[in-house]
Structures are given as structure tokens and as C-alpha cells.
Design a protein around this motif. Structure first.
Motif, PDB file in Angstrom:
ATOM      1  N   PRO A 227      19.490  46.083  19.417  1.00  0.00           N
ATOM      2  CA  PRO A 227      18.427  45.050  20.935  1.00  0.00           C
ATOM      3  C   PRO A 227      18.196  45.685  21.374  1.00  0.00           C
ATOM      4  O   PRO A 227      16.943  45.148  22.577  1.00  0.00           O
TER       5      PRO A 227
ATOM      6  N   ASP B  20      16.308  47.899  21.891  1.00  0.00           N
ATOM      7  CA  ASP B  20      15.241  49.190  21.260  1.00  0.00           C
ATOM      8  C   ASP B  20      14.058  47.395  20.686  1.00  0.00           C
ATOM      9  O   ASP B  20      12.667  48.239  21.174  1.00  0.00           O
ATOM     10  N   VAL B  21      14.792  46.853  21.624  1.00  0.00           N
ATOM     11  CA  VAL B  21      13.892  44.881  20.602  1.00  0.00           C
ATOM     12  C   VAL B  21      12.353  45.018  21.605  1.00  0.00           C
ATOM     13  O   VAL B  21      11.006  44.514  20.834  1.00  0.00           O
ATOM     14  N   ASP B  22      12.323  45.583  22.896  1.00  0.00           N
ATOM     15  CA  ASP B  22      11.921  44.821  23.621  1.00  0.00           C
ATOM     16  C   ASP B  22      10.021  46.508  23.473  1.00  0.00           C
ATOM     17  O   ASP B  22       8.742  46.039  23.267  1.00  0.00           O
ATOM     18  N   TRP B  23      10.672  47.860  22.974  1.00  0.00           N
ATOM     19  CA  TRP B  23       9.455  47.956  22.170  1.00  0.00           C
ATOM     20  C   TRP B  23       8.902  47.849  21.392  1.00  0.00           C
ATOM     21  O   TRP B  23       7.433  48.027  21.084  1.00  0.00           O
TER      22      TRP B  23
ATOM     23  N   SER C 211       7.785  45.381  20.821  1.00  0.00           N
ATOM     24  CA  SER C 211       6.875  43.444  21.900  1.00  0.00           C
ATOM     25  C   SER C 211       5.629  43.787  21.449  1.00  0.00           C
ATOM     26  O   SER C 211       5.197  45.489  21.493  1.00  0.00           O
ATOM     27  N   GLU C 212       4.974  43.009  21.422  1.00  0.00           N
ATOM     28  CA  GLU C 212       3.367  42.613  21.436  1.00  0.00           C
ATOM     29  C   GLU C 212       2.445  44.465  22.398  1.00  0.00           C
ATOM     30  O   GLU C 212       1.591  44.150  22.861  1.00  0.00           O
TER      31      GLU C 212
ATOM     32  N   SER D 249       3.329  47.256  23.387  1.00  0.00           N
ATOM     33  CA  SER D 249       3.763  48.251  23.109  1.00  0.00           C
ATOM     34  C   SER D 249       3.490  48.476  21.648  1.00  0.00           C
ATOM     35  O   SER D 249       2.908  49.680  21.399  1.00  0.00           O
TER      36      SER D 249
ATOM     37  N   ARG E 224      10.743  36.293  16.779  1.00  0.00           N
ATOM     38  CA  ARG E 224      12.088  37.121  17.110  1.00  0.00           C
ATOM     39  C   ARG E 224      13.306  36.240  16.305  1.00  0.00           C
ATOM     40  O   ARG E 224      12.666  35.405  16.477  1.00  0.00           O
TER      41      ARG E 224
ATOM     42  N   ALA F 133      16.664  41.709  15.736  1.00  0.00           N
ATOM     43  CA  ALA F 133      17.672  42.183  16.388  1.00  0.00           C
ATOM     44  C   ALA F 133      19.075  42.088  16.274  1.00  0.00           C
ATOM     45  O   ALA F 133      19.513  41.456  16.267  1.00  0.00           O
TER      46      ALA F 133
END
Length: 628
Positions: A164, A166-169, A171-172, A174, A183, A200
Motif C-alpha cells: 500500500p 507504493d500504490v500511489d507511484w 497511479s496515472e 507516474s 484499484r 495493494a
């Protein structure tokens, strides 16, 4: 989470059997493992990940600090992104494929790793249909994150499992920004076709992600491109194939890409039967060696029914899990994996970008060939028209007959009278009404010039169409260019230009410079009739009636040039004639230029690369070499 024990029978690298196998290996042939660390240290992927040291990110950190390197990469990406290829022409399909390939890897893999040193390690699990990729991914993670079975080969929804944190990395903003994603919530479910599913889970260690990609040999061609997009963005490829499909051409297409780019690679041979296992592994190993993939980490999964909840129930995948745990958790091993792939991609640009430039050059050369055909054909048309306007070839047929009627009918002499002498009313009316023979001559002049220009334009158009159709893909461009209004519009334009030209010639005969020092000071005349006489002279009357050439004919009536010299004098006549010829030449040239516009527009709208685009690619490749 505790780390599992090592797979039974595994040994270090360099053993005769390069394949690491699960516990189902036959007792008389102990399994071998390629795990870099000792078997006792093999850990679960879900175990704690060691922090990435400064040394492990050296190549990325140094590249990030080197602003010049990033600028060079950005410049290369811009040049590649701005490329255009003409549909259907040689090099277009291959060029667009190379363009998309290099551009995606620059945008999705290279530049992100140059700008940041803390990007999660991405391990892409790819392979054949029915090879058990999804089952393996679930087993490596330790819980179900992706679906298996008959649905997976027919869907294009890859699943990415990560911590969890790293999940933002992914995202659209990056990771592959052009790709839609969703998700995952709760039980693993496939996403919509063409959508990335982000799963995640705390079972994944921070800084590592596993990606279950579409099948590389799917019946849907778009899945191949989709799988390639994810592989281009990954640090490590884990390629899974079966004992019955490992020799398929599609499998080796992908493996050879990894070889050519020196990508960090592990291969897994699944569904290996107990009988004939040794021969099968030896054969697959020999194929890897023969294809330059002898250094790839190798694993084998035996044929087993030990599956529950869409993952293996025993330690069938423990040897693979231990390998990935070492890759993800040990700084030196992780650095070797990421460094090798990163440098391999940069090295691959030495050949991939020049190959793209050669595709661009092929299109540029084709564009030159097509443009030259237009220039040559219309230059020939212009030469034909200019020659015919002065060699007397137009003075035959209807035009010659109409001139002879006017010359023999007395219109020329009746149009002349001394200045100041009164003209009878009836004669003025006759002149005002215009002689039918004069009107017929004017029409014959227009018809002759119209036929000349139309013939030249049609011939040029036919020549261009023939030359373009000889070029692969040029037929479609020719059809596009020739899909235009017919000669009726051209004929209308010619008649308008000729009429304006005739009026201009008549106006030249009234200019003060034409009459100031000539007989015309003492004689009045019908300027339209004298303009026709001048036109007949300009069209080569004297040439057509001298030397017995092909267009020679017996002269009838007074010589146009003798009459004109008597009116204006030789010097004024030369001046008027030169101006009239130049005016006609410019009008005809304008008509020819308008007629070539559809061909020029077809080339301009085709998307052929600019002349300097290939040079820019070569220069960008050179700049990359000296700054890396």
C-alpha cells in the motif's frame, strides 16, 4: 511474516543442472537452483525488504544529478515524439512500431528512473497462455491478487500487486500515464479490457511490485502490444512458459528482445512432467544457450495438482520466491538487476534509434521521389506549352481557318482610317456590331490556348499518377490527388485568363508609348482587331509559314508582322510583343501551378517526415553517447 525454508535439493549457481525445481523433483536427479545467495538464506517475497543503499541506486542517483543527461533524454524523446510517418509508404508501419517502442520505454522506464532513485522495483511476470502465470503470482505474493483459469487468456486486464505504501507511484500520474486503471477492493476480480488493476496488499514488501501481464501469445493481437508495454517498463522479466509450448515462435520473440536489450531475466518452465523431465530441461536449456540467454536465471515447476484458491498449496514455488526475495531484499543483488536492465536499455538506443532514423530516411527518400515526379512532369508541361506558344504549331486547323477568313474578308483594312476623317454612320454601326469572322477568330484563339493547357495538364497528371503508382504505397496518394474536379473547371479558368490577356493586349496597343512615334499617330483602328493580329503574330505565324516545316501553310492575306510594323514601328512592336508574351507566360504558369496543387497537398498532408528529422535523431543519439 516468516521466511520459508529453502526448496529441497537446491544448490548454488554453477551446478550442472541450471534449472531450480520444486519439491516434486525426482529423487535420483536432485534439483538445482540459480539463487545467488545460499539456499539457507532463500526468503519469501513477502518478507522484509532491505533498504536500498546509496550504492544500490548509484546509476540512478548519478543520472538524476546529471541534469545534462536528463536534458539529452528529454531532447531525444521530443524528436521521437514529433516524428510523422506517411501511411502506406515504405517504412511507415515499422517506423511507427519502433517509434512507439522507444518512446514508451523512454517515458515509462528510463526518465522516471533518472529523475527518482526510490522507484519500486517492478517484476513483470509474462508468458504463454495457460502457463500458470496468475497461479504463480498469487503463490509468490501469498494471497490471491489475480484471477486464473479460462478467463485470463481472453481478457486484457493485467494485475499489479504492491505494498500500500507504493500504490500511489503506480497511479496515472507516474506509471504509464496513458493507461486507465482501477484499484482492487476485496476479492481479486479482473478489470475491464485494457485496464490495469492495482492490488495493494501488506503481503508485498515495500519497494517491490509484481505484475501479472497479458499472455504474449494471446489470440488477440492487441494483447501482445499491451504485454510489451509493461515489459518495457519493468526492471526484471520473469518469463513463464510450459513444457509443451516453450518452443513456440512467440515465446522466443519476447525472449530475444530481452537478450537484445540485456534485460535482467528469469525463465520458468512450468507443468514439467516427471517422465522425461531431464531430457526436456536439457533441451530447453540448450535453446536458451543457443539464443544467447545462457545467463538467465532458470526455474522449473513440476506438473502438479497441488492448487487451492488459485495458488499452490505446497512449497512448489518456494525456490522462485526465494530468488525474488534475494533480488528485492539484498542491496547488491537488486542493484545488479536494476543496473543491468537500465544500462541495457540505454545501450539498446545505439541501434534502435538509428534504425528508427533509417525508417525516417526511407520515408524522406520516398517523399523526394514523389515530389520530383511532380516537379519534372510540370516542368515538362511548362516547356511543352512555351514551345507550342511560339513555334506556330497552334496555327492550324480551326484557328488557321478563322485567321484566313478574317485576312481575306477585308476586316483588317476596314478597321483602319486616317485620324480626323469622319466615318459614315452605317460603317460605325458595322464596326460596333463586330464582324462574326472576328468573333470566330477570338473564340478560336481561346479554344486553341485552352486545348493546349488542358492537354499539357492532363499529360502531366497522367505521368505523375503513373510514376506514383510505381512507388509502394504511392497509388493511394495518387488516387487522393486525382480525386478533384474535372477539366471543366480548368477550362473555365483558362477562358477567363485568355480573355483577360486579350483585353490586356488590346490595352497595350492604345498606350501612348505605342503610338507616340509610329504611323498610329495618323491612323485610327479597332484595337480588338489589331490585338488579334498581334496575337496571331505572337503565336508564331511567321515561323509556321516559313521553311516548309510540319506546320507550314500557304500564306493568305497580309503578313501580321508587316501590318503591325507599319502601325507601331519595329521598336514599339518588340516592346509590346515582349510584354504580351510575358503576360501570357505568367498566366499559363499560374494555371499549371494551380493544377499541381492537389499533388502538392497530397504530399503535404501525407505526414512524410521533414528533411532534417533523421539528422536530429542521429545527433540526439550522439549526444546521448557522450553524456551518459
Amino acid at each position: 511474516m516468516t521466511r520459508p525454508s529453502a526448496a529441497p535439493g537446491t544448490t548454488g549457481p554453477g551446478a550442472p543442472d541450471r534449472f531450480g525445481t520444486g519439491p516434486s523433483a525426482t529423487s535420483d536427479q536432485p534439483a538445482q537452483g540459480p539463487v545467488p545467495a545460499s539456499a539457507a538464506d532463500a526468503g519469501a517475497l513477502g518478507g522484509p525488504a532491505a533498504p536500498v543503499s546509496e550504492g544500490s541506486a548509484k546509476h540512478r542517483a548519478s543520472a538524476t544529478d546529471d541534469h545534462r543527461f536528463e536534458q539529452v533524454l528529454e531532447s531525444l524523446r521530443k524528436h521521437i515524439r514529433d516524428l510523422e510517418f506517411a501511411e502506406g509508404l515504405p517504412g511507415a508501419e515499422e517506423g511507427r512500431t519502433l517509434q512507439a517502442d522507444v518512446l514508451a520505454q523512454l517515458s515509462d522506464y528510463v526518465l522516471p528512473r533518472v529523475r527518482r532513485a526510490d522507484i519500486p522495483l517492478l517484476i513483470a511476470v509474462a508468458g504463454s497462455t495457460g502457463a500458470g502465470k496468475s497461479t504463480l503470482v498469487n503463490s509468490l505474493v501469498g494471497e490471491q491478487v489475480t484471477t486464473t483459469g479460462v478467463r485470463r487468456p481472453t481478457t486484457n486486464s493485467p494485475v499489479l500487486a504492491c505494498n500500500p505504501a507504493d500504490v500511489d507511484w503506480f497511479s496515472e500520474a507516474s506509471f504509464i500515464p496513458s493507461l486507465p486503471r482501477v484499484r482492487q477492493q476485496g476479492l481479486a476480480m479482473p478489470g475491464k479490457d485494457g485496464m490495469l488493476v492495482l492490488a495493494a496488499t501488506e503481503a508485498m514488501p515495500p519497494g517491490v511490485a509484481l505484475l501479472d501481464t497479458p499472455d504474449v501469445d494471446s489470440a488477440v493481437a492487441a494483447h501482445h502490444e499491451f504485454a510489451a508495454k509493461f515489459l518495457d517498463a519493468a526492471d526484471l522479466w520473469m518469463f513463464v512458459t510450459t513444457s509443451t509450448r516453450y518452443a513456440d515462435a512467440r515465446v522466443w520473440d519476447f525472449l530475444q528482445v530481452a537478450r537484445d536489450r540485456d534485460t535482467s531475466l528469469a525463465v520458468v518452465l512450468s507443468r514439467v512432467p516427471r517422465r522425461g523431465r531431464r531430457q526436456l530441461l536439457d533441451h530447453f536449456g540448450a535453446m536458451l544457450e543457443a539464443n544467447g540467454l545462457g545467463t538467465a536465471a532458470r526455474f522449473a515447476i513440476p506438473e502438479t495438482d497441488q492448487i487451492r484458491g488459485e495458488r499452490f498449496t505446497s512449497n512448489v514455488a518456494d525456490h522462485i520466491r526465494g530468488y525474488l526475495a534475494d533480488v528485492a531484499g539484498e542491496a547488491d543483488q537488486r542493484d545488479r538487476v536494476t543496473r543491468r536492465t537500465f544500462i541495457g536499455v540505454i545501450d539498446s538506443f545505439r541501434s534502435r534509434v538509428p534504425e528508427l532514423a533509417r525508417r525516417v530516411e526511407a520515408q524522406i527518400e520516398t517523399g523526394r521521389t514523389l515530389a520530383t515526379a511532380v516537379d519534372d512532369s510540370y516542368a515538362t508541361a511548362r516547356h511543352r506549352v512555351e514551345t507550342s506558344l511560339g513555334d506556330g504549331s497552334l496555327l492550324r486547323g480551326s484557328l488557321l481557318a478563322r485567321w484566313q477568313e478574317v485576312a481575306a474578308g477585308g476586316e483588317l483594312t476596314r478597321s483602319l482610317r486616317p485620324r480626323g476623317k469622319r466615318v459614315r454612320r452605317g460603317r460605325r454601326a458595322e464596326q460596333a456590331e463586330r464582324s462574326p469572322r472576328v468573333v470566330a477568330l477570338e473564340r478560336a484563339v481561346r479554344d486553341a490556348l485552352e486545348a493546349l493547357v488542358i492537354s499539357a495538364c492532363e499529360r502531366a497528371s497522367d505521368e505523375i499518377g503513373q510514376k506514383w503508382r510505381e512507388v509502394p504505397g504511392g497509388g493511394d496518394l495518387a488516387a487522393k490527388a486525382l480525386d478533384q474536379p474535372g477539366t471543366g473547371l480548368l477550362a473555365q479558368q483558362i477562358r477567363q485568363e485568355v480573355a483577360e490577356w486579350q483585353r490586356g493586349v488590346a490595352e497595350m496597343t492604345t498606350a501612348s508609348g505605342a503610338t507616340k512615334r509610329s504611323v498610329a499617330r495618323f491612323v485610327t483602328f479597332d484595337h480588338d482587331i489589331v490585338a488579334l493580329v498581334l496575337i496571331i503574330d505572337l503565336l508564331g505565324y511567321e515561323r509556321s509559314h516559313s521553311g516548309g516545316g510540319a506546320h507550314a501553310a500557304a500564306p493568305s492575306g497580309p503578313s501580321p508582322q508587316r501590318l503591325l510594323k507599319g502601325l507601331f514601328g519595329a521598336q514599339s512592336l518588340r516592346s509590346i510583343g515582349a510584354s504580351a508574351r510575358d503576360d501570357l507566360r505568367q498566366r499559363v504558369l499560374g494555371l499549371l501551378n494551380r493544377e499541381r496543387v492537389p499533388f502538392d497537398n497530397a504530399l503535404a498532408s501525407a505526414g512524410i517526415p521533414s528533411e532534417d528529422s533523421a539528422v536530429q535523431l542521429y545527433q540526439a543519439t550522439y549526444n546521448l553517447e557522450i553524456t551518459r
